[in-house]
Design a protein around this motif. Sequence first.
Motif, PDB file in Angstrom:
ATOM      1  N   ARG A 183       0.336  -1.006  -0.095  1.00  0.00           N
ATOM      2  CA  ARG A 183       0.182  -0.114  -0.263  1.00  0.00           C
ATOM      3  C   ARG A 183       0.729   1.202   0.283  1.00  0.00           C
ATOM      4  O   ARG A 183       0.873   2.338  -0.637  1.00  0.00           O
ATOM      5  N   ASP A 200       1.757   2.094  -3.496  1.00  0.00           N
ATOM      6  CA  ASP A 200       0.632   2.505  -4.437  1.00  0.00           C
ATOM      7  C   ASP A 200       0.805   4.233  -3.963  1.00  0.00           C
ATOM      8  O   ASP A 200       0.221   5.017  -5.295  1.00  0.00           O
ATOM      9  N   PHE A 201       0.803   4.193  -2.670  1.00  0.00           N
ATOM     10  CA  PHE A 201      -0.159   5.581  -2.327  1.00  0.00           C
ATOM     11  C   PHE A 201       1.436   6.956  -2.362  1.00  0.00           C
ATOM     12  O   PHE A 201       0.934   7.479  -2.839  1.00  0.00           O
ATOM     13  N   TRP A 202       2.790   6.223  -2.264  1.00  0.00           N
ATOM     14  CA  TRP A 202       3.866   6.822  -1.683  1.00  0.00           C
ATOM     15  C   TRP A 202       4.259   7.423  -3.003  1.00  0.00           C
ATOM     16  O   TRP A 202       5.201   8.426  -3.530  1.00  0.00           O
ATOM     17  N   LYS A 211       2.224   6.153  -9.184  1.00  0.00           N
ATOM     18  CA  LYS A 211       0.676   6.052  -8.041  1.00  0.00           C
ATOM     19  C   LYS A 211      -0.380   5.356  -8.712  1.00  0.00           C
ATOM     20  O   LYS A 211      -1.010   5.968  -9.119  1.00  0.00           O
ATOM     21  N   ALA A 212      -0.700   5.136  -7.169  1.00  0.00           N
ATOM     22  CA  ALA A 212      -2.855   5.431  -7.199  1.00  0.00           C
ATOM     23  C   ALA A 212      -3.177   6.747  -7.233  1.00  0.00           C
ATOM     24  O   ALA A 212      -2.518   7.368  -6.763  1.00  0.00           O
ATOM     25  N   SER A 249      -8.243   9.126  -3.470  1.00  0.00           N
ATOM     26  CA  SER A 249      -7.863   9.014  -2.157  1.00  0.00           C
ATOM     27  C   SER A 249      -6.692   8.110  -1.783  1.00  0.00           C
ATOM     28  O   SER A 249      -6.624   6.794  -2.281  1.00  0.00           O
ATOM     29  N   THR A 250      -5.786   8.434  -0.348  1.00  0.00           N
ATOM     30  CA  THR A 250      -4.617   7.478  -0.342  1.00  0.00           C
ATOM     31  C   THR A 250      -4.266   7.350   1.014  1.00  0.00           C
ATOM     32  O   THR A 250      -3.053   7.818   1.970  1.00  0.00           O
ATOM     33  N   TYR A 290      -5.021   5.704   4.934  1.00  0.00           N
ATOM     34  CA  TYR A 290      -4.409   4.403   4.641  1.00  0.00           C
ATOM     35  C   TYR A 290      -5.163   3.906   6.036  1.00  0.00           C
ATOM     36  O   TYR A 290      -5.428   4.210   6.814  1.00  0.00           O
ATOM     37  N   ASN A 347     -11.382   2.794   3.139  1.00  0.00           N
ATOM     38  CA  ASN A 347      -9.938   2.664   1.900  1.00  0.00           C
ATOM     39  C   ASN A 347      -9.461   1.349   2.444  1.00  0.00           C
ATOM     40  O   ASN A 347      -8.650   1.969   3.813  1.00  0.00           O
ATOM     41  N   ASP A 401      -4.224   1.360  -9.566  1.00  0.00           N
ATOM     42  CA  ASP A 401      -3.806   1.934  -8.623  1.00  0.00           C
ATOM     43  C   ASP A 401      -3.695   0.493  -7.134  1.00  0.00           C
ATOM     44  O   ASP A 401      -2.906   0.499  -6.129  1.00  0.00           O
TER      45      ASP A 401
END
Length: 497
Positions: free
Chosen positions: A89, A92-94, A212-213, A216-217, A219, A273, A409
């Motif tokens: 994750r 994906d987000f960072w 990256k995704a 919304s990121t 966690y 999420n 994503d």
Amino acid sequence: MTSQLLGTPGPHAPTTTEARQGKRTTKGTGWRALPFLALAQFMVVLDGTIVNLALPRLQLEMGISDSTRAWVVTAYALVFGAFLLLGGRISDFWGRKRTFITASAGFAAASLIGGLAQQPWELIGARALQGIFAALLAPAALALLTVAFPGGKDRGTAFAIFGSISGVGAAVGVLLGGFLTEFVSWRWCFFVNVPIAVIALLGVWSLVRESKAAGSTKYDWPGVVLAALGLGSLVYGFANAEHGWGAVDSWGFVAAGALLLVLFVAVERKVKNPLLPLHVATERNRGAAFLASFLAGAVLIGGILFINFYLQIVLGFAPFAAGIASLPMTVVLIITAGIVAKNLPRLGAKVPSALGPVFMAAAMLWLTRVTPDGTYAVNMLPALVLMGIGLGLVFVPMQNLALFGVDKDDAGVASALVNASQQIGGSLGIALFSTIAAAAASAAGGDTLAALTSGYSMVFLWAAGVAVLIAPIALLLIRIDRKTFSGTSDTPHTHLG
């Protein structure tokens, strides 16, 4: 297409000419980046086995007790397994490239600390650090590969190369660990990672742009805690099961891990999420791949361990000679993976996935014939060739299928799930097979070579049974047709997500 691999969309819609140029650019960049992504995966898998053959000498030089010695191996597997989903994750987000570069640098630093360690706690701490950075690195590498090759024949070939690394890395880890321990120093089992990590880092840094995704990121922290504790408990319980299932620190942690993962699934169904979107794991075709990866990990990692026990303890091979003796499996695996990749669009996923376990089981059944006065040519070599064929047939389609149709994503978390499946499967395989070997050897008379061989034979029989289970999973669960799987169908493959 370029933006899918290398970053955010451009300011305007591309013309037909621009789209074609972008496709060629992406294709070329993907192939140039593939060796560096595969190198990172190789390093992560390598470190699961490279220290094993160094343990006796390492223990003697550092004055480590038997109970502490086990943590040199367990610390890596425990932390790696516990944080894989979070690592996916984060990538994906960072940002997958940013995560890859950070994790490569961190893995190199942790390896340097391990090689310079003077105290047992320093060594074990370095192994745990390696596990943390491996949990970031492995899903980031596979996610970058997934975005680089979104479909078609190129994807099959790229995944064949990447997928075969799992088998090759484990086998080469044994070979390299034996060579370094015998002829250089056990500390080089750590130092060797530094140039590998630096090369992978520089390659990805220069060739790949960020991905990256979107959206919304946020966690899912309850999911993070439950997944880490659940996976960590399972790995810890399986690792301790080598000393018997009767202790609380084996069955108790396995039971706690299972309960925590049940709670994790309940949480993931409710949160907005989720750490692991359940559709990634529950789609039947991908579910088959994750189950097969779990079982194949048990046979591969557990099987290699006891193959090397037989080579060294019974046949008397030195560590490096034992590593050389395992090379036929690696060579055959690479050849088989290449053949399967070339023909995967014609074969589809089901045929090789169901056929590979037959070869794996045949290899294990051949090994049940081991004897105290056996020979390598008769007792081992045919089985190693069969095992290489089986692993090549299984890993290539399963690596493709596990990430097929996943939204870009979710590429990082899906990649993490593939690695987690193999890691937990390997931990279970070592624990289960160690318990079986000890019980069979005890029943046969203790620590004599005949008794030990009897234990190994029983392990190989059980491993054959585990391998056979993969075939019905492939036959019953895989429903994707060849055209859709190869990317030649008119139907978009994203419907699987």
